[in-house]
Design a protein around this motif. Structure first.
Motif, short mmCIF file in Angstrom:
data_model
loop_
_atom_site.label_atom_id
_atom_site.label_comp_id
_atom_site.label_asym_id
_atom_site.label_seq_id
_atom_site.Cartn_x
_atom_site.Cartn_y
_atom_site.Cartn_z
N LEU A 18 0.83 -1.21 0.00
CA LEU A 18 0.00 0.00 0.00
C LEU A 18 0.86 1.26 0.00
CD1 LEU A 18 -2.76 -1.25 2.46
CD2 LEU A 18 -2.89 -1.09 -0.05
N ARG A 19 1.94 1.25 0.77
CA ARG A 19 2.85 2.41 0.77
C ARG A 19 3.46 2.60 -0.61
NH1 ARG A 19 7.89 2.95 0.78
NH2 ARG A 19 8.32 0.86 1.53
N ALA A 20 3.84 1.50 -1.26
CA ALA A 20 4.38 1.60 -2.62
C ALA A 20 3.33 2.18 -3.57
CB ALA A 20 4.84 0.23 -3.10
N GLY A 21 2.07 1.82 -3.36
CA GLY A 21 0.99 2.39 -4.17
C GLY A 21 0.86 3.89 -3.97
N ILE A 22 1.02 4.33 -2.72
CA ILE A 22 0.98 5.76 -2.43
C ILE A 22 2.16 6.45 -3.11
CG2 ILE A 22 1.28 7.48 -0.60
CD1 ILE A 22 -0.42 5.60 1.21
N ASN A 23 3.34 5.86 -2.99
CA ASN A 23 4.54 6.45 -3.60
C ASN A 23 4.39 6.61 -5.11
OD1 ASN A 23 5.96 6.70 -1.21
ND2 ASN A 23 7.04 4.77 -1.45
N GLY A 24 3.75 5.66 -5.76
CA GLY A 24 3.62 5.71 -7.21
C GLY A 24 2.37 6.43 -7.69
N SER A 25 1.55 6.87 -6.78
CA SER A 25 0.26 7.46 -7.14
C SER A 25 0.37 8.66 -8.06
CB SER A 25 -0.48 7.86 -5.86
OG SER A 25 -1.68 8.52 -6.16
N ALA A 26 1.28 9.55 -7.80
CA ALA A 26 1.39 10.79 -8.58
C ALA A 26 1.75 10.52 -10.05
CB ALA A 26 2.41 11.73 -7.96
N ARG A 27 2.30 9.34 -10.35
CA ARG A 27 2.68 9.01 -11.73
C ARG A 27 1.54 8.39 -12.53
NH1 ARG A 27 7.07 7.27 -8.70
NH2 ARG A 27 6.43 5.11 -8.88
N ARG A 28 0.46 8.01 -11.85
CA ARG A 28 -0.65 7.37 -12.56
C ARG A 28 -1.46 8.41 -13.33
NH1 ARG A 28 -0.87 4.03 -7.96
NH2 ARG A 28 -2.44 5.30 -6.96
N THR A 29 -1.89 8.02 -14.51
CA THR A 29 -2.77 8.89 -15.29
C THR A 29 -4.20 8.37 -15.15
OG1 THR A 29 -2.40 7.57 -17.27
CG2 THR A 29 -0.99 9.50 -16.95
N ASN A 30 -5.14 9.22 -15.31
CA ASN A 30 -6.56 8.87 -15.20
C ASN A 30 -6.95 8.36 -13.82
OD1 ASN A 30 -7.00 9.56 -17.90
ND2 ASN A 30 -6.33 7.54 -18.57
N ALA A 31 -6.26 8.79 -12.80
CA ALA A 31 -6.60 8.38 -11.43
C ALA A 31 -7.68 9.30 -10.88
CB ALA A 31 -5.36 8.45 -10.55
N ALA A 32 -8.59 8.73 -10.11
CA ALA A 32 -9.63 9.53 -9.45
C ALA A 32 -9.04 10.30 -8.27
CB ALA A 32 -10.77 8.64 -8.99
N VAL A 33 -8.07 9.68 -7.62
CA VAL A 33 -7.43 10.28 -6.45
C VAL A 33 -5.93 10.11 -6.58
CG1 VAL A 33 -7.21 10.16 -3.94
CG2 VAL A 33 -9.41 9.69 -5.00
N VAL A 34 -5.20 11.17 -6.30
CA VAL A 34 -3.74 11.14 -6.40
C VAL A 34 -3.15 11.58 -5.07
CG1 VAL A 34 -1.75 12.13 -7.59
CG2 VAL A 34 -3.83 11.63 -8.87
N TRP A 35 -2.11 10.87 -4.65
CA TRP A 35 -1.33 11.25 -3.47
C TRP A 35 -0.07 11.93 -3.97
CZ3 TRP A 35 -2.21 9.15 1.71
CH2 TRP A 35 -3.35 8.35 1.81
N ARG A 36 0.11 13.20 -3.61
CA ARG A 36 1.29 13.95 -4.06
C ARG A 36 2.18 14.24 -2.85
NH1 ARG A 36 -0.21 15.03 -9.12
NH2 ARG A 36 -2.33 15.65 -9.55
N GLU A 37 3.47 14.03 -3.05
CA GLU A 37 4.42 14.34 -1.97
C GLU A 37 4.66 15.84 -1.93
OE1 GLU A 37 8.10 12.10 0.16
OE2 GLU A 37 7.65 11.64 -1.92
N SER A 38 4.60 16.39 -0.74
CA SER A 38 4.81 17.82 -0.54
C SER A 38 5.61 18.00 0.74
CB SER A 38 3.45 18.54 -0.43
OG SER A 38 3.65 19.90 -0.14
N GLY A 39 6.93 18.14 0.59
CA GLY A 39 7.79 18.24 1.76
C GLY A 39 7.80 16.95 2.54
N ASP A 40 7.42 17.02 3.82
CA ASP A 40 7.42 15.81 4.66
C ASP A 40 6.02 15.23 4.78
OD1 ASP A 40 6.28 17.79 6.19
OD2 ASP A 40 7.46 17.37 7.99
#
Length: 137
Positions: free
Chosen positions: A64-86
């Motif tokens: 699941l953490r790996a999924g969060i890490n890769g989320s910002a690279r997915r296209t056509n996602a309904a929800v994206v997790w973006r890293e912002s600082g810490d």
């Protein structure tokens, strides 16, 4: 049956939807804290068995953490997790959509079930400081 990657994507997007529905869109990006909260949420969520390819791995929180890490690279996602600082910031990528509206694009699970997963997750990150949802669909 969906692939493990598809199952992880659905759970990560659903978790983000649930968080947005309770008004929590920023969480730590610290690996240990994130994995602890994911493990707590996954083991306590009554629907984890609906995702057998995640359930079978030794440490679902790593997937699941790996999924969060890769989320910002997915296209056509309904929800994206973006890293912002810490932190990670959850973004409902479907412009002008509420979590209720966006839930239609994340599997077949109702938003209320994603909210339960999010509340378990958030309670492990911020004990005693988790909003209890009144999400109505």
């Amino acid at each position: 049956m969906a692939s493990k990657e598809q199952q992880v994507t659905e759970v990560i997007e659903g978790l983000g939807l649930g968080m947005a529905a309770v008004g929590a869109t920023r969480v730590t990006s610290t690996k240990a804290d994130l994995e602890r909260a994911l493990s707590h949420a996954w083991s306590g969520w009554e629907h984890s068995g609906d995702y057998p390819l995640i359930e079978r791995v030794q440490k679902p929180e790593n997937e699941l953490r790996a999924g969060i890490n890769g989320s910002a690279r997915r296209t056509n996602a309904a929800v994206v997790w973006r890293e912002s600082g810490d932190s990670y910031v959850v973004d409902i990528a479907l412009v002008n959509r509420t979590p209720v509206e966006a839930a239609r694009f994340v599997g077949r699970r109702p938003l209320e079930e994603w909210v339960l997963l999010a509340e378990l997750f958030l309670s492990a990150l911020n004990p005693g400081d988790v909003p209890v949802s009144d999400v109505k669909v």
